[in-house]
Design a protein around this motif. Structure first.
Motif, PDB file in Angstrom:
ATOM      1  N   PHE A 244      68.388   3.128  34.239  1.00 25.29           N
ATOM      2  CA  PHE A 244      69.399   2.092  34.408  1.00 25.29           C
ATOM      3  C   PHE A 244      70.071   2.240  35.877  1.00 25.29           C
ATOM      4  N   ALA A 245      70.032   3.306  36.291  1.00 22.69           N
ATOM      5  CA  ALA A 245      70.413   3.608  37.644  1.00 22.69           C
ATOM      6  C   ALA A 245      69.542   3.218  38.641  1.00 22.69           C
ATOM      7  N   ILE A 246      68.359   3.434  38.673  1.00 18.11           N
ATOM      8  CA  ILE A 246      67.139   3.055  39.605  1.00 18.11           C
ATOM      9  C   ILE A 246      67.128   1.162  39.426  1.00 18.11           C
ATOM     10  N   PHE A 247      67.229   0.815  38.220  1.00 19.88           N
ATOM     11  CA  PHE A 247      67.120  -0.722  37.998  1.00 19.88           C
ATOM     12  C   PHE A 247      68.391  -1.363  38.948  1.00 19.88           C
ATOM     13  N   GLY A 248      69.406  -0.648  38.466  1.00 15.65           N
ATOM     14  CA  GLY A 248      70.796  -1.248  38.978  1.00 15.65           C
ATOM     15  C   GLY A 248      70.471  -1.204  40.725  1.00 15.65           C
TER      16      GLY A 248
ATOM     17  N   SER B  14      75.090  -0.429  46.747  1.00 11.51           N
ATOM     18  CA  SER B  14      74.451  -0.118  45.512  1.00 11.51           C
ATOM     19  C   SER B  14      73.536   1.066  45.523  1.00 11.51           C
ATOM     20  N   ILE B  15      73.038   1.378  46.861  1.00  8.16           N
ATOM     21  CA  ILE B  15      72.490   2.785  46.912  1.00  8.16           C
ATOM     22  C   ILE B  15      73.210   4.133  46.735  1.00  8.16           C
ATOM     23  N   THR B  16      74.469   3.723  47.167  1.00  6.40           N
ATOM     24  CA  THR B  16      75.585   4.967  46.533  1.00  6.40           C
ATOM     25  C   THR B  16      75.707   5.119  45.187  1.00  6.40           C
ATOM     26  N   GLY B  17      75.931   3.949  44.537  1.00  3.72           N
ATOM     27  CA  GLY B  17      76.234   4.067  42.981  1.00  3.72           C
ATOM     28  C   GLY B  17      74.880   4.415  42.453  1.00  3.72           C
ATOM     29  N   GLY B  18      73.643   3.850  42.736  1.00  4.92           N
ATOM     30  CA  GLY B  18      72.404   4.207  42.128  1.00  4.92           C
ATOM     31  C   GLY B  18      72.349   5.701  42.207  1.00  4.92           C
ATOM     32  N   VAL B  19      72.496   6.319  43.548  1.00  2.44           N
ATOM     33  CA  VAL B  19      72.609   7.970  43.564  1.00  2.44           C
ATOM     34  C   VAL B  19      73.404   8.645  42.802  1.00  2.44           C
ATOM     35  N   ILE B  20      74.573   8.045  42.696  1.00  2.70           N
ATOM     36  CA  ILE B  20      75.683   8.970  41.742  1.00  2.70           C
ATOM     37  C   ILE B  20      75.372   8.834  40.260  1.00  2.70           C
ATOM     38  N   ALA B  21      74.755   7.675  39.952  1.00  2.00           N
ATOM     39  CA  ALA B  21      74.312   7.405  38.509  1.00  2.00           C
ATOM     40  C   ALA B  21      72.923   8.545  38.227  1.00  2.00           C
ATOM     41  N   ILE B  22      72.056   8.493  39.194  1.00  2.00           N
ATOM     42  CA  ILE B  22      71.119   9.256  39.119  1.00  2.00           C
ATOM     43  C   ILE B  22      71.551  10.903  38.877  1.00  2.00           C
ATOM     44  N   VAL B  23      72.251  11.263  39.854  1.00  2.00           N
ATOM     45  CA  VAL B  23      73.000  12.621  39.641  1.00  2.00           C
ATOM     46  C   VAL B  23      73.511  12.811  38.375  1.00  2.00           C
ATOM     47  N   ALA B  24      74.212  11.922  37.897  1.00  2.00           N
ATOM     48  CA  ALA B  24      74.814  12.122  36.706  1.00  2.00           C
ATOM     49  C   ALA B  24      74.024  11.989  35.589  1.00  2.00           C
ATOM     50  N   GLY B  25      72.676  11.455  35.317  1.00  2.00           N
ATOM     51  CA  GLY B  25      71.605  11.537  34.603  1.00  2.00           C
ATOM     52  C   GLY B  25      71.134  12.899  34.764  1.00  2.00           C
ATOM     53  N   VAL B  26      70.699  13.623  35.763  1.00  2.00           N
ATOM     54  CA  VAL B  26      70.247  14.792  35.790  1.00  2.00           C
ATOM     55  C   VAL B  26      71.023  15.857  35.316  1.00  2.00           C
ATOM     56  N   VAL B  27      72.305  15.713  35.585  1.00  2.00           N
ATOM     57  CA  VAL B  27      73.318  16.549  35.138  1.00  2.00           C
ATOM     58  C   VAL B  27      73.338  16.567  33.686  1.00  2.00           C
ATOM     59  N   TRP B  28      73.411  15.358  33.119  1.00  2.00           N
ATOM     60  CA  TRP B  28      73.481  15.274  31.612  1.00  2.00           C
ATOM     61  C   TRP B  28      72.267  16.050  30.929  1.00  2.00           C
ATOM     62  N   MET B  29      71.075  15.787  31.459  1.00  2.00           N
ATOM     63  CA  MET B  29      69.893  16.216  30.987  1.00  2.00           C
ATOM     64  C   MET B  29      69.857  17.787  30.980  1.00  2.00           C
ATOM     65  N   SER B  30      70.429  18.379  32.182  1.00  2.00           N
ATOM     66  CA  SER B  30      70.433  19.881  32.532  1.00  2.00           C
ATOM     67  C   SER B  30      71.606  20.364  31.558  1.00  2.00           C
ATOM     68  N   PHE B  31      72.567  19.833  31.440  1.00  2.00           N
ATOM     69  CA  PHE B  31      73.647  20.146  30.445  1.00  2.00           C
ATOM     70  C   PHE B  31      73.172  20.255  28.864  1.00  2.00           C
ATOM     71  N   ALA B  32      72.672  19.177  28.670  1.00  2.00           N
ATOM     72  CA  ALA B  32      72.063  18.793  27.162  1.00  2.00           C
ATOM     73  C   ALA B  32      70.838  19.804  26.930  1.00  2.00           C
ATOM     74  N   ALA B  33      70.120  19.936  27.913  1.00  2.00           N
ATOM     75  CA  ALA B  33      69.004  20.997  27.517  1.00  2.00           C
ATOM     76  C   ALA B  33      69.403  22.513  27.719  1.00  2.00           C
ATOM     77  N   GLY B  34      70.609  22.848  28.402  1.00  2.00           N
ATOM     78  CA  GLY B  34      71.075  24.066  28.613  1.00  2.00           C
ATOM     79  C   GLY B  34      71.807  24.693  27.374  1.00  2.00           C
ATOM     80  N   MET B  35      72.486  23.510  26.583  1.00  2.00           N
ATOM     81  CA  MET B  35      73.374  23.939  25.571  1.00  2.00           C
ATOM     82  C   MET B  35      72.580  23.808  24.442  1.00  2.00           C
TER      83      MET B  35
END
Length: 177
Positions: A138-142, A101-122
């Motif tokens: 959703f990642a934190i909730f999960g 659960s922690i591993t999946g949550g951390v991966i999802a949080i990283v993916a959310g941060v990457v999404w935000m940085s790419f969307a803002a950078g573009m």
């Protein structure tokens, strides 16, 4: 009043009993006897043997009751265990783990941060970078839900094992006595 001659089952001594007597004690060996008045014959039966047989039957009944309790506990655990199972994306069911659960949550949080940085950078319009925050939420909730479910499973499994071992110990003790 009719007097009947009977034989003591303990020592073989001849006893004389009234037809109304149902229980007697042998004057010679002090065996407790039941006087059985059948239509054709009157005879004696040792009460100690009856008591011993009754005790054995009660012991066997206790073992059977405990075995039934053990089987019921196992069935209940299978149903409860099923309630803790999580379903993967391809329908595969598995038991939850805190590490997963922690591993999946951390991966999802990283993916959310990457999404935000790419969307803002573009230079994406305003709401698109916020999808990353939604993803992180959703990642934190999960992660919290998964770790609490894994912890609940671990506690329930420990309780089940304690109860099961206690029943097995009681069965073994009942068989010995």
């Amino acid at each position: 009043m009719k007097i009947t001659k009977v034989c003591c089952q303990g020592c073989g001594a001849d006893l004389q009993v009234d037809e109304t007597i149902r229980f007697a004690t042998c004057n010679y060996c002090h065996a407790r006897l039941e006087i059985v008045h059948d239509p054709t014959v009157t005879h004696t039966r040792l009460l100690e043997n009856i008591g011993r047989t009754t005790e054995q039957m009660a012991g066997n009944l206790r073992v059977i009751e405990l075995q039934n309790d053990l089987e019921r506990l196992d069935r209940e655990w299978e149903n409860r265990r099923e309630s803790f199972m999580v379903t993967g994306k391809h329908g595969h069911r598995s038991l939850p783990s805190e590490a997963g659960s922690i591993t999946g949550g951390v991966i999802a949080i990283v993916a959310g941060v990457v999404w935000m940085s790419f969307a803002a950078g573009m230079g994406a319009p305003f709401p698109f970078p916020l999808f990353g925050l939604l993803f992180i939420g959703f990642a934190i909730f999960g992660m919290i839900n998964g770790t609490s479910k894994a912890s609940g499973y671990r506690d329930a499994k420990r309780s089940f094992n304690e109860r099961r071992n206690n029943l097995i110990r009681q069965i073994e003790e009942s068989r010995r006595s």
